[in-house]
Design an enzyme around this catalytic site. Structure first.
Site, PDB file in Angstrom:
ATOM      1  N   CYS A   1      -3.236   2.051  -2.254  1.00 44.80           N
ATOM      2  CA  CYS A   1      -2.539   1.272  -1.227  1.00 44.80           C
ATOM      3  C   CYS A   1      -1.168   0.816  -1.729  1.00 44.80           C
ATOM      4  O   CYS A   1      -1.067  -0.113  -2.534  1.00 44.80           O
ATOM      5  CB  CYS A   1      -3.388   0.066  -0.840  1.00 44.80           C
ATOM      6  SG  CYS A   1      -2.569  -1.028   0.322  1.00 44.80           S
TER       7      CYS A   1
ATOM      8  N   CYS B   1      -0.205  -2.779  -0.719  1.00 41.93           N
ATOM      9  CA  CYS B   1      -0.895  -3.822  -1.499  1.00 41.93           C
ATOM     10  C   CYS B   1      -0.312  -3.944  -2.915  1.00 41.93           C
ATOM     11  O   CYS B   1      -0.126  -5.041  -3.415  1.00 41.93           O
ATOM     12  CB  CYS B   1      -2.384  -3.504  -1.634  1.00 41.93           C
ATOM     13  SG  CYS B   1      -3.176  -2.908  -0.158  1.00 41.93           S
ATOM     14  N   ASP B   2      -0.063  -2.815  -3.573  1.00 44.76           N
ATOM     15  CA  ASP B   2       0.222  -2.852  -5.014  1.00 44.76           C
ATOM     16  C   ASP B   2       1.627  -2.415  -5.417  1.00 44.76           C
ATOM     17  O   ASP B   2       1.985  -2.521  -6.588  1.00 44.76           O
ATOM     18  CB  ASP B   2      -0.784  -1.933  -5.751  1.00 44.76           C
ATOM     19  CG  ASP B   2      -2.222  -2.378  -5.523  1.00 44.76           C
ATOM     20  OD1 ASP B   2      -2.437  -3.596  -5.391  1.00 44.76           O
ATOM     21  OD2 ASP B   2      -3.110  -1.518  -5.477  1.00 44.76           O
TER      22      ASP B   2
END
Ligand code: NAP
Length: 310
Positions: A135, A138-139
Site C-alpha cells: 500500500c 499507507c507507507d
C-alpha cells in the site's frame, strides 16, 4: 410477513456494495450491508482516482468512498460491522452466519472484493511491515529520500510508482516482461520520471535483510543474470486475489476463485448475486464496480418481486 430478517444483505462496503445499497435503499427494500473492516474497500488505499467520471481534477479514494457511504446513509441503508463466516443457500431464504449471529436474507449481494496478491518469495512474509508493503498510500511517506523498488507492471504498479516519486529519491520498477500491462497514459508518465529506473524481464527471487529489507535478489529471465539490488523498501503490486474463501465454493467460481455471474449479476444460486472485483470479469475499476452494484440491486429487487411477492 417475509420469512427473513432483511430483503437484501450486501456483503462488502466497497464501491460495488455501497452502490447496491444506494439502489436497494431507493427501492425501499429492507437492506443491511455487512462489512468486516471499514467502508471503501481497496479504493481507500488509492491516493488519487483520476478515471472515475465526474471528477475532472481527480478525487482521493478516501473522499470518494466517504461520499458514497454518505449517499447510502441518506437512502436508509443499515450498516453492520462483522465478518460473514458462511452463506447457506436455501429455498425460502439464504442464511448468513456471523460470529454468534445468524441473518436470514431474501436475496444476497456478494461484493466482498479482492485483496493483494502475494509474490510468494522468501523474505516476503518475514519483512511485511518491515520494508515489504502492498500500500503506497499507507507507507510511501516512510521512504522519503530513500531508494526503493516497485514490483509489477499493471495499473496499480504504475499509478503507485508515480505517487511514490513524491517521497523516494530513486525507484527501481521491476517487471517480469518487456512491456507493461497498465494504461498507456500511465506508462508515458512513468517513463518520463527521472527517478524511475525500469528493469524489464526481471523477477525477484528473494527479499533479503537483517531486521528490515536491505536488498532484492533479482534474476533477468532472458539472460539468466543474477544480481543484488540494495533497497530500503519494496512495494509489491502483482495483481489481486478474490475475497471468496469464506464462501467455501458454494457458488460457481473460475479457477482463481472469482465468482461467475450472468449479465444481470446472478450467480449459480437463485437469489444470490455478485458485484464488483469479486466477479469473474474483464475490467476491475471503480466505474465497473458501481455499474455491477446498481445492476445487482435492481436484479435482486426483481428476483424478490417474482419469487417472494408481498
Ligand atoms: P494486474 O492488472 O493484474 O497487473 C498485475 C501485474 O503484476 C502485471 O503486470 C503482472 O505481469 C504482474 N505480476 C503478476 N504476478 C506476478 C508475479 N508472480 N511476479 C511478477 N509479476 C507479476 O493488477 P493490478 O495492477 O493490481 O490491477 C488490478 C485491477 O485494478 C486491474 O483491472 C486494473 O486495471 C485496476 N486498477 C486500475 C487503476 C486505474 O485505473 N488507475 C489503478 C489500480 C488498479 P504480466 O503483465 O506479465 O501479467
Amino acid at each position: 410477513m417475509p420469512a427473513w430478517d432483511y430483503d437484501i444483505v450486501i456483503v462488502g462496503a466497497g464501491p460495488a456494495g455501497l452502490t447496491a445499497g444506494i439502489y436497494a435503499g431507493r427501492a425501499r427494500l429492507k437492506t443491511l450491508l455487512v462489512e468486516k473492516l471499514i467502508h471503501g474497500g481497496q479504493v481507500m488505499t488509492t491516493d488519487l482516482v483520476e478515471n472515475y467520471p465526474g471528477f475532472p481534477e481527480g478525487i482521493t479514494g478516501f473522499e470518494l468512498s466517504d461520499r458514497m457511504r454518505k449517499q447510502a446513509d441518506r437512502f436508509g441503508l443499515a450498516f453492520h460491522t462483522g465478518e460473514i463466516l458462511d452463506l447457506e443457500p436455501g429455498d425460502g431464504y439464504h442464511l448468513l452466519r456471523l460470529e454468534g449471529q445468524e441473518l436470514k436474507a431474501g436475496a444476497v449481494i456478494i461484493a466482498s472484493g479482492a485483496g493483494y496478491r502475494k509474490l510468494g518469495v522468501p523474505g516476503e512474509k518475514e519483512f511485511t511491515g518491515k520494508g515489504v508493503s502492498y500500500c503506497a498510500t499507507c507507507d510511501g511517506a516512510l521512504y522519503r529520500g530513500e531508494t526503493i523498488a516497485v514490483i509489477g507492471g499493471g495499473d496499480t504498479a504504475l499509478t503507485d510508482t508515480l505517487f511514490l516519486c513524491r517521497f523516494a529519491e530513486k525507484i527501481h520498477l521491476i517487471h517480469r516482461r518487456d512491456a507493461f500491462r497498465g494504461e498507456k497514459i500511465l506508462q508515458e508518465q512513468v517513463k518520463a520520471q527521472e527517478k524511475v529506473e525500469i528493469h524489464w524481464d526481471t523477477v525477484v527471487h528473494a527479499i533479503q535483510g537483517q531486521e528490515a529489507v536491505e536488498a532484492l535478489e533479482l534474476r533477468n529471465v532472458k539472460t539468466g543474470e543474477v544480481s543484488l539490488l540494495p533497497v530500503a523498501g519494496v512495494f509489491i503490486f502483482v495483481g489481486v486475489t478474490p475475497n471468496t474463501a469464506w464462501l467455501k465454493g458454494r457458488v460457481a467460481m473460475d479457477e482463481w476463485g472469482f465468482i461467475f455471474t450472468d449479465p444481470e449479476m446472478a450467480t449459480s444460486i437463485p437469489g444470490i448475486f455478485a458485484a464488483g472485483d469479486v466477479r469473474s470479469k474483464l475490467l476491475r475499476q471503480i466505474s465497473t464496480a458501481v455499474g455491477d452494484g446498481a445492476t445487482a440491486a435492481f436484479a435482486a429487487e426483481h428476483y424478490l418481486a417474482q419469487h417472494h411477492p408481498r
